[in-house]
Design an enzyme around this catalytic site. Structure first.
Site: not given
Length: 292
Positions: A49-50, A77, A99
Site C-alpha cells: 500500500r505505502t 556491500k 521505509r
C-alpha cells in the site's frame, strides 16, 4: 515543511493544512507541479500500500520517479544509509521517501543533507503519512476530532501506526484508548476487555500482529487471539450504528478482524487506501514546492 519524519513535529495547523489540501485533490482532481522534481522511493522493508500509493501520488503531481531497488543497492556491500542518501543528493534528487527497519533512522540524516526526507515507516517508531490518511478518513466521516472516542486494538508496542495516531489524535482533541494483551502495551496504558469500550467507541482501529518484531514465539494461536482480542462479529454487532472500522493493513483475516467485517458497511479499510494517494500527494506538494 522541509521534511516529514514524525507526527510529533507537526502542529495542529500543519496537520489541518495537509488534510485540507488532500480534500481539494479529492474534490477537484490533481494538479501537476510546475517545474521538474525528482523523487526516489527507498523501501528497505516489504510494502504494498505505502509504496504504490506514494508512486501513484508522485505521478499524479507530475514528479519524476527515479527507480531504486534495495535488493541491488550498495547497502548490500556495506554502504551506510547516510552515504546512500548523500549519493542520491549529489545526483540531484529533490525528495526521498524511505521505509527502514531501524527506529529513528532519519535522525542522522535530516541535519546532514539538503534532500527532503519523508518517513514511510521506521521500525516501531513513526508512520506519519499513514496517520495523516487515517485522520483524513476520520475527518471525512465525522467532520472533526474533538471528543471522538478512538479505540486502537492489537500489537500496540510494535506499531508505528499506533504511536503516530496516538500523538496526532490526542493533539486534535480525540480520546484514544488502547486494547491489547498486557504484555503488548509498551509505554501505553491499555485495557484488555472489549466490554469496557466497544459500545462507546466512534472509531475501532485494528492492528496487525507483527510477528517479525517479536523476539519470542506468540503465546496465542490465531483462533485464540481472535476470540480474546480480535473484532469478532458479535463485538461488531455491539458497536454504535455510526461507528467505523479501520485497519492500516495488511489484514490477517479472522485474526485481528473477522473476515466478513473487512468489507462490511461500517468498514473504511479500502477507503483508507484510496485516501492515502490524496494525502501523500498533498505532503509531496507541500515539501517540493518549498524547495524551489
Amino acid at each position: 515543511m522541509e521534511h516529514l519524519v514524525s507526527m510529533k513535529d507537526l502542529t495542529v495547523e500543519e496537520i489541518m493544512l495537509i488534510l485540507d489540501r488532500a480534500a481539494i485533490f479529492k474534490r477537484l482532481g490533481f494538479r501537476e507541479l510546475p517545474g521538474t522534481y525528482t523523487v526516489c522511493n527507498l523501501f528497505f522493508e516489504p510494502s504494498t500500500r505505502t509504496k504504490t500509493s506514494f508512486e501513484m501520488a508522485e505521478r499524479k503531481i507530475g514528479a519524476q520517479i527515479i527507480p531504486f531497488e534495495t535488493s541491488f543497492s550498495s547497502t548490500l556491500k556495506g554502504e551506510t544509509l547516510y552515504d546512500t542518501i548523500r549519493t542520491l543528493e549529489a545526483i540531484g534528487l529533490d525528495a526521498l521517501v524511505i521505509r527502514h527497519p531501524s527506529d529513528g533512522f532519519y535522525e542522522e540524516l535530516i541535519d546532514r543533507t539538503n534532500v527532503a526526507i519523508i518517513n514511510a515507516g521506521d521500525g516501531s517508531g513513526q508512520h506519519p503519512t499513514q496517520s495523516l490518511l487515517d485522520l483524513f478518513t476520520i475527518q471525512e466521516e465525522f467532520g472533526s476530532f474533538e471528543g471522538l472516542k478512538v479505540l486502537i486494538a492489537g500489537d500496540i508496542s510494535h506499531s508505528r501506526v499506533a504511536r503516530s495516531n496516538a500523538e496526532a489524535l490526542q493533539k486534535l482533541g480525540a480520546e484514544v484508548t488502547f486494547l491489547c494483551p498486557p504484555e503488548w502495551a509498551g509505554e501505553f496504558e491499555s485495557v484488555d476487555n472489549w466490554d469496557e469500550v466497544i459500545e462507546t467507541s466512534d472509531v475501532v482501529m485494528l492492528l496487525r500482529v507483527q510477528h517479525e518484531r517479536h523476539n519470542t514465539e506468540m503465546a496465542y494461536t490465531k483462533a485464540a487471539y481472535h476470540e480474546q482480542y480480535g473484532l469478532t462479529v458479535e463485538r461488531a454487532g455491539r458497536m454504535k450504528s455510526e461507528a467505523i472500522i479501520m485497519h492500516p493493513a495488511p489484514v490477517n483475516r479472522d485474526v485481528e478482524i473477522a473476515d466478513c467485517l473487512i468489507e462490511s458497511p461500517q468498514s473504511r479499510i479500502f477507503k483508507q487506501v484510496e485516501n492515502g494517494v490524496y494525502i501523500r500527494a498533498a505532503v509531496l506538494e507541500l515539501i517540493l514546492k518549498g524547495r524551489k
